[in-house]
Scaffold this motif. Structure first.
Motif, PDB file in Angstrom:
ATOM      1  N   ALA A  82      -5.531   9.775  -6.914  1.00  0.00           N
ATOM      2  CA  ALA A  82      -4.139   9.305  -6.910  1.00  0.00           C
ATOM      3  C   ALA A  82      -4.004   7.973  -6.169  1.00  0.00           C
ATOM      4  O   ALA A  82      -3.127   7.164  -6.471  1.00  0.00           O
ATOM      5  CB  ALA A  82      -3.227  10.359  -6.282  1.00  0.00           C
ATOM      6  N   ALA A  83      -4.868   7.735  -5.196  1.00  0.00           N
ATOM      7  CA  ALA A  83      -4.828   6.462  -4.459  1.00  0.00           C
ATOM      8  C   ALA A  83      -5.408   5.318  -5.269  1.00  0.00           C
ATOM      9  O   ALA A  83      -5.276   4.163  -4.890  1.00  0.00           O
ATOM     10  CB  ALA A  83      -5.588   6.596  -3.134  1.00  0.00           C
ATOM     11  N   GLY A  84      -6.085   5.653  -6.371  1.00  0.00           N
ATOM     12  CA  GLY A  84      -6.623   4.607  -7.232  1.00  0.00           C
ATOM     13  C   GLY A  84      -8.134   4.512  -7.283  1.00  0.00           C
ATOM     14  O   GLY A  84      -8.682   3.562  -7.850  1.00  0.00           O
ATOM     15  N   GLU A  99      -7.141  -4.388  -3.683  1.00  0.00           N
ATOM     16  CA  GLU A  99      -6.373  -5.624  -3.464  1.00  0.00           C
ATOM     17  C   GLU A  99      -7.304  -6.810  -3.160  1.00  0.00           C
ATOM     18  O   GLU A  99      -7.091  -7.921  -3.631  1.00  0.00           O
ATOM     19  CB  GLU A  99      -5.435  -5.369  -2.279  1.00  0.00           C
ATOM     20  N   LEU A 100      -8.334  -6.560  -2.386  1.00  0.00           N
ATOM     21  CA  LEU A 100      -9.176  -7.640  -1.861  1.00  0.00           C
ATOM     22  C   LEU A 100     -10.375  -7.985  -2.727  1.00  0.00           C
ATOM     23  O   LEU A 100     -10.925  -9.070  -2.623  1.00  0.00           O
ATOM     24  CB  LEU A 100      -9.681  -7.264  -0.461  1.00  0.00           C
ATOM     25  N   ALA A 148      -1.000   9.450  -3.250  1.00  0.00           N
ATOM     26  CA  ALA A 148      -2.122  10.198  -2.677  1.00  0.00           C
ATOM     27  C   ALA A 148      -1.637  11.315  -1.759  1.00  0.00           C
ATOM     28  O   ALA A 148      -2.202  12.414  -1.744  1.00  0.00           O
ATOM     29  CB  ALA A 148      -3.043   9.242  -1.922  1.00  0.00           C
ATOM     30  N   MET A 179       0.801  -1.215   0.000  1.00  0.00           N
ATOM     31  CA  MET A 179       0.000   0.000   0.000  1.00  0.00           C
ATOM     32  C   MET A 179       0.839   1.273   0.000  1.00  0.00           C
ATOM     33  O   MET A 179       0.295   2.374  -0.046  1.00  0.00           O
ATOM     34  CB  MET A 179      -0.919  -0.021   1.216  1.00  0.00           C
ATOM     35  N   ASP A 216     -10.569   7.615   4.792  1.00  0.00           N
ATOM     36  CA  ASP A 216      -9.547   6.558   4.861  1.00  0.00           C
ATOM     37  C   ASP A 216      -9.196   6.117   3.441  1.00  0.00           C
ATOM     38  O   ASP A 216      -9.748   5.147   2.919  1.00  0.00           O
ATOM     39  CB  ASP A 216     -10.112   5.385   5.673  1.00  0.00           C
ATOM     40  N   LEU A 217      -8.256   6.812   2.831  1.00  0.00           N
ATOM     41  CA  LEU A 217      -7.924   6.483   1.442  1.00  0.00           C
ATOM     42  C   LEU A 217      -7.169   5.166   1.329  1.00  0.00           C
ATOM     43  O   LEU A 217      -7.164   4.548   0.261  1.00  0.00           O
ATOM     44  CB  LEU A 217      -7.144   7.622   0.786  1.00  0.00           C
ATOM     45  N   SER A 218      -6.581   4.698   2.423  1.00  0.00           N
ATOM     46  CA  SER A 218      -5.942   3.386   2.328  1.00  0.00           C
ATOM     47  C   SER A 218      -7.003   2.307   2.107  1.00  0.00           C
ATOM     48  O   SER A 218      -6.695   1.235   1.585  1.00  0.00           O
ATOM     49  CB  SER A 218      -5.091   3.087   3.564  1.00  0.00           C
ATOM     50  N   ALA A 219      -8.239   2.593   2.474  1.00  0.00           N
ATOM     51  CA  ALA A 219      -9.316   1.623   2.209  1.00  0.00           C
ATOM     52  C   ALA A 219      -9.542   1.472   0.709  1.00  0.00           C
ATOM     53  O   ALA A 219      -9.932   0.401   0.240  1.00  0.00           O
ATOM     54  CB  ALA A 219     -10.603   2.067   2.896  1.00  0.00           C
ATOM     55  N   ALA A 269      -7.151   1.620  -1.564  1.00  0.00           N
ATOM     56  CA  ALA A 269      -6.092   0.697  -1.997  1.00  0.00           C
ATOM     57  C   ALA A 269      -6.378  -0.725  -1.518  1.00  0.00           C
ATOM     58  O   ALA A 269      -6.140  -1.699  -2.237  1.00  0.00           O
ATOM     59  CB  ALA A 269      -4.741   1.181  -1.466  1.00  0.00           C
ATOM     60  N   ALA A 270      -6.907  -0.852  -0.321  1.00  0.00           N
ATOM     61  CA  ALA A 270      -7.204  -2.182   0.229  1.00  0.00           C
ATOM     62  C   ALA A 270      -8.289  -2.879  -0.594  1.00  0.00           C
ATOM     63  O   ALA A 270      -8.180  -4.059  -0.925  1.00  0.00           O
ATOM     64  CB  ALA A 270      -7.653  -2.061   1.685  1.00  0.00           C
ATOM     65  N   PRO A 295       0.437   3.410  -3.641  1.00  0.00           N
ATOM     66  CA  PRO A 295      -0.756   4.257  -3.820  1.00  0.00           C
ATOM     67  C   PRO A 295      -0.845   5.389  -2.788  1.00  0.00           C
ATOM     68  O   PRO A 295      -1.264   6.499  -3.119  1.00  0.00           O
ATOM     69  CB  PRO A 295      -1.937   3.285  -3.679  1.00  0.00           C
ATOM     70  N   MET A 296      -0.423   5.118  -1.566  1.00  0.00           N
ATOM     71  CA  MET A 296      -0.560   6.160  -0.549  1.00  0.00           C
ATOM     72  C   MET A 296       0.521   7.235  -0.699  1.00  0.00           C
ATOM     73  O   MET A 296       0.308   8.387  -0.305  1.00  0.00           O
ATOM     74  CB  MET A 296      -0.564   5.540   0.851  1.00  0.00           C
TER      75      MET A 296
END
Lengths: 336, 336, 336, 336
Positions: D289-291, D260-261, A286, A279, D251-254, D256-257, A282-283
């Motif tokens: 940018a995070a996707g 993936e999932l 961002a 991760m 929560d932009l990492s969500a 990206a997560a 992407p982060m």
């Protein structure tokens, strides 16, 4: 400060509140609604912040209107601060990239890491010689030997050195080796340490605490500035939430918030912020798109052999690919 | 440690994982399901805890099975630890009550507070001489002058003195005045400070960090025990959550959890835990009913004049009423 | 509502704010400090709550002073509400104990559970016939067949029946079998469902949402009361935090807060609140000591065979032991 | 599932655990360490997920290894799902922009908003006709009248219509007007509603719950897919944390997560995610940018007059400027 009186507050209660305010040399406005009376207190904010009005009979609650920090606020200084680290700039149009292993483990590991982060475009080398670890049985770092390796690698590859300080008594010693003193998340409210790094003129990288509000973070920076050191770089590194898929929750809105509230530069740490190497890329993109002034990224030549944080370290190859993408975003943001 | 391989992991990936485990002198079991292979690693837990297996290709995730702390665990020592503070006991059948003002402000204030907490049934006097404050502009404490007042008040009213240490260099000096060294929530992972208090034999009151897990808290205690000091009293003081009505969320289930996981005594702080004097009384009762070995409560002769935390301080009268109720609960719990 | 203007707000910005307030038929006070101007808005709180003042130029932030809920507030009705469930009382001097299995699984299981909870001192039988489950593949309940079993068991052992409603279209049907309609945590802000149970006169058990503030919870209760149904029992069942040792964090300070803010009775659920059967007993005691009007506890004759929540269910024997301790605490609290 | 036995577990305890596993038709591996025995259970994951092993004597804890959702997982379907909304695509190389007012307030407001979001580059019009509001006294929406306006505006400006469903009984009616059915954060675990929208073949926009884990969110999507509807668009809209400067923590990492999932498209809502119009622009950039596969943004022709969420709504001018920046980021990400 706004004081909200209870609907059943007596006139006598209100009188005591008014007397207290006057006795402190402050003034106030009363606003009587049909149900509640509200008291707006005006005057020196240091005095106001010390008032304990909830302890008075008839008071329902108090609301603080203004922040306590001043020197680090955008109000105090409208233009962006640019921190100069021996010629490498952080803030303004400069995108600072700090990279390297979580911990310095050996001369070979560090030299290999330094070479590849330089190649990828980093201008700072990060690496811990003193590691704050949850358990006393985890690897605690190479101490001064590690610092010497950092200095050597920094000089060899023309990289500024960033390393963490965990002990106030080590500041002078570490300053001989490092260009930037890092205050880690666990020490964000170690006020003694903040004061001590404030007394130096070294650039300080101040990480946000695990569950620090943006306001507490800026107040921590104020401790440093209040000692005379304005060379502060803030670093968002993820906050603690209920989510367990990621190690922390990288709060990129904090980057935007800091830009609004403060003149200090702010960078992001997608490695600790997510805890998962997949991760980081992407982060990192961002973070720069959100307006970050830089990145701090864990890169290890052999993550599977790392003594700490291998889970979140990029391989040199992944780091290069990440940088290639980040640069494109940075260009759009008018950086570098 | 359990290593979960991805469904698309190659045999080659698995081989590398197995080789790594063997190369560290550890053994393992393979468990091949229809979709995933799971690897259970067995051996020295210090070595296992250092493995960075997520960095290997084909690894989906790793799960740690055992805790890293040992000395403070119930497994290591099944019977309850009773900390003896110059004759005043904490743990076992003893309910320890620590009370006093947030900060020492003057000799008069402290003497008045000490007299009334003694009358209410406290056996420890609490009071801060060094205050960790969010803003550098808030009252920072009277320092050594405050300590001298604490010692005087403690002697006069036969109360043991509890006070916070924020600077590792002050430990010896503070030890001359205080009976118990308090590590505050903000310093729970100031590992340097933990090691230093661990080197003394003074009883230590270790507050839970603002967003520390129970596991991190016990690992912090392990830092102290690992230096040879087992005189540790844990203190639940509220954790940070999204709720804003209370200052923190007092997590009384942590009291029950500590009783299960550790042999150390644990007390609760309903003052910081709620931040509202109105809630101290019900939460003090609840803490004792949950199994706490004691309470630490802010009491100020004149909360509305307090220099800090007046909002959450009890008046002497309220403290007495609280103690009267707490004693009844304690009797049911077989305490005192 | 308090409107805080920015330090750089123009007079023109302030004029527009003042015009807007006047145009809504509201009045205001201006409080001009040396840096900021603060506007206190007075008038009908429904109109004030609809103002979107942050959208105006020159506004830094707004602060809401009063809560939106009214009917469920202590201000509206100072004395405690006692909910009468066909003769079984909840609130005031009555300690209500609701117990039974998480889910109704079979007639045998339920009858055995009902017999033992009756013996332990419960006056309400809990059991789910419609289960809201995280995954569609988990056991979803026996539906109407389960309700018939609950009614039979309730009648046989003279226990009032509490069961969850998850579908607004089932309310009438469920009301034929149950005495109390439970709204689960996941549906606390399913406003349609709240309105529908509000239209009945059945007692409603309203659980706090997983991450609901106390204010949001009371506003959810207001939805029910606003439809004419005041027979509301609040239930604290643990909130979501970063801690993973427990399933949720049982927030007992919410019990004390509700007692202060509302006239409605409030009970606690130590089973869901902790997720671990070992912790149910201490937290049941603590909840009553904090002032809860009752408890809802999962009891299963054979927890290891439960189709859901066996991890947090008490055996009949543990339930009896828990009740014996709870009764002693209740006596001190002047209950039953 | 991994079962960790207590160090003091008896052989008899282990026997009972083994018997239970065998009786369910599952198999297992034993891994005996020097201190603990660990049991790895293998077999049908639906059966495993129903086991209540913590209820057995001698069990310390259990760890679930695999997720329960299947249909929405990347494992089940490796390639990205592209949702086709009457010709407008979401997912893959398409960046979907959904914009419009929080609530439909009047025909004029909506037409003006629709015109400007079209001009700014949106392809979807968002607007609420049924509003889930914290208080029953807040504006609840124009209901079917509002839907008719949305349909009219959508047709006039060639925009697909996205609107929220809060009542399962309204699904058919709303489907006559809208192209995408939105499930709001508060209803993410209203399983009845999920099943009902699953029975339609309408595209569904599933917002993440206020404190939902990524796993719970994907399980909620599984409820919809399990009824046969795979036209699901996920939407990250901010989670609840302790930070109060922003309304939620985006929560932009969500994003990206989820990439993936799962194979489902995921968009972000920077308006609700931050609650402050000033932060919508940087977070919109960061999300792409995070996707993220798209954005949903609140735009109001006159935010200061909005009946809800004016604080977080962009003016048409700000929306255009935001879109100009977003398009540059999207181009780098290979979108549109």
């Amino acid at each position: 400060m706004i004081i909200v009186m209870r609907p059943d507050a007596l006139q006598e209660d209100l009188n005591k509140v008014e007397e207290k305010i006057k006795s402190e040399g402050l003034s106030y406005h009363l606003s009587k609604g049909s149900i509640r009376t509200i008291v707006g207190v005006i005057g020196d904010k240091k005095i106001i912040s010390g008032l304990q009005m909830n302890a008075f009979a008839g008071v329902e609650k108090t609301v603080h209107i203004t922040e306590k920090y001043k020197l680090v606020s955008r109000e105090f200084r409208p233009e962006d601060t640019i921190v100069d680290v021996n010629g490498a700039k952080v803030g303004g149009k400069h995108l600072a990239v700090m990279a390297g292993p979580c911990a310095v483990e050996s001369r070979e590991q560090l030299m290999e890491a330094a070479e590849c982060v330089k190649k990828g475009g980093a201008t700072f080398l990060r690496g811990g010689a003193f590691k704050p670890r949850t358990s006393p049985y985890d690897f605690q770092g190479l101490a001064e030997k590690g610092l010497a390796m950092l200095k050597e690698a920094g000089e060899k590859f023309d990289l500024r050195v960033v390393t963490e300080v965990v002990n106030q008594n080590d500041i002078d010693m570490i300053s001989n080796y490092a260009d930037v003193l890092q205050i880690g998340a666990r020490n964000m409210q170690n006020f003694q340490l903040l004061k001590e790094v404030g007394k130096t003129h070294k650039p300080v990288l101040l990480k946000r605490g695990l569950s620090a509000t943006i306001s507490e973070w800026l107040n921590a920076a104020e401790y440093i500035a209040n000692e005379g050191n304005y060379n502060i770089i803030l670093c968002e590194r993820g906050i603690r939430t209920y989510e367990t898929f990621t190690r922390n929750t990288l709060d990129l809105s904090a980057v935007a918030a800091v830009k609004e509230l403060s003149h200090l530069p702010v960078i992001a740490d997608p490695s600790h912020g997510t805890g998962r190497w997949q991760m980081v890329r992407p982060m990192a993109r961002a973070a720069v798109a959100a307006g970050a002034d830089g990145l701090i990224i864990e890169v290890h030549p052999h993550p599977e052999c790392a003594l700490s944080d291998g889970d979140q370290s990029l391989t040199p190859k992944n780091f290069e690919a990440t940088m290639a993408e980040v640069k494109k975003i940075a260009a759009i943001m008018g950086k570098e």
